[in-house]
Design a protein around this motif. Structure first.
Motif, PDB file in Angstrom:
ATOM      1  N   SER A  23       0.806  -1.221   0.000  1.00 46.47           N
ATOM      2  CA  SER A  23       0.000   0.000   0.000  1.00 46.47           C
ATOM      3  C   SER A  23       0.839   1.271   0.000  1.00 46.47           C
ATOM      4  N   SER A  24       2.139   1.154  -0.252  1.00 44.95           N
ATOM      5  CA  SER A  24       3.019   2.320  -0.184  1.00 44.95           C
ATOM      6  C   SER A  24       4.083   2.273  -1.267  1.00 44.95           C
ATOM      7  N   TYR A  50       8.202   3.330  -1.490  1.00 43.35           N
ATOM      8  CA  TYR A  50       9.356   3.674  -0.656  1.00 43.35           C
ATOM      9  C   TYR A  50      10.491   4.179  -1.536  1.00 43.35           C
TER      10      TYR A  50
END
Length: 135
Positions: A117-118, A120
């Protein structure tokens, strides 16, 4: 079709010299390496490395190489780093399961990583191999 050796091929990448092709087999949780011949055929297919893990831990997926030939592969719980001889150098553990990665920024020393969900961003001392750039 170049090979039938893999049950669930996924990520792929060429070595910086263009002589080897790496391909994930997500079902078997390993990474194959093939010699890439001058007539654009694959030969000598063999297991390069394995990324074991439990159910839900992630499987080999996205992959990239750095300029010296180290292989970065998303896998169980992070990014697994392998040297050109198939020795596991270590795993970059992330807070969530990664799926893919790409080198970026001016010197290609930053890994951009997509996860569940991200997204980086990770600064490294390595410099990515980006075949389409004019390094």
């Amino acid at each position: 079709m170049l090979t039938k050796q893999l049950s669930q091929p996924n990520g792929l990448a060429f070595s910086p010299d263009g002589k080897r092709l790496y391909v994930d087999d997500s079902e078997r949780r390993n990474i194959y390496i093939f010699d890439f011949t001058s007539n654009h055929k694959l030969s000598n297919g063999r297991v390069f490395a394995e990324e074991p893990g439990g159910k839900g831990d992630g499987v080999p997926d996205g992959m990239k190489l750095d300029r010296v030939g180290n292989l970065y592969v998303t896998g169980p719980k992070g990014i697994w780093v392998w040297d050109p001889q198939g020795r596991h150098l270590g795993t970059i553990v992330l807070p969530e399961q990664p799926a893919n990665l790409a080198w970026g920024d001016r010197e290609y020393s930053t890994l951009y990583i997509t996860a569940s969900s991200s997204v980086y961003r990770l600064q490294t001392k390595s410099h990515g191999f980006v075949p389409y750039s004019s390094q």
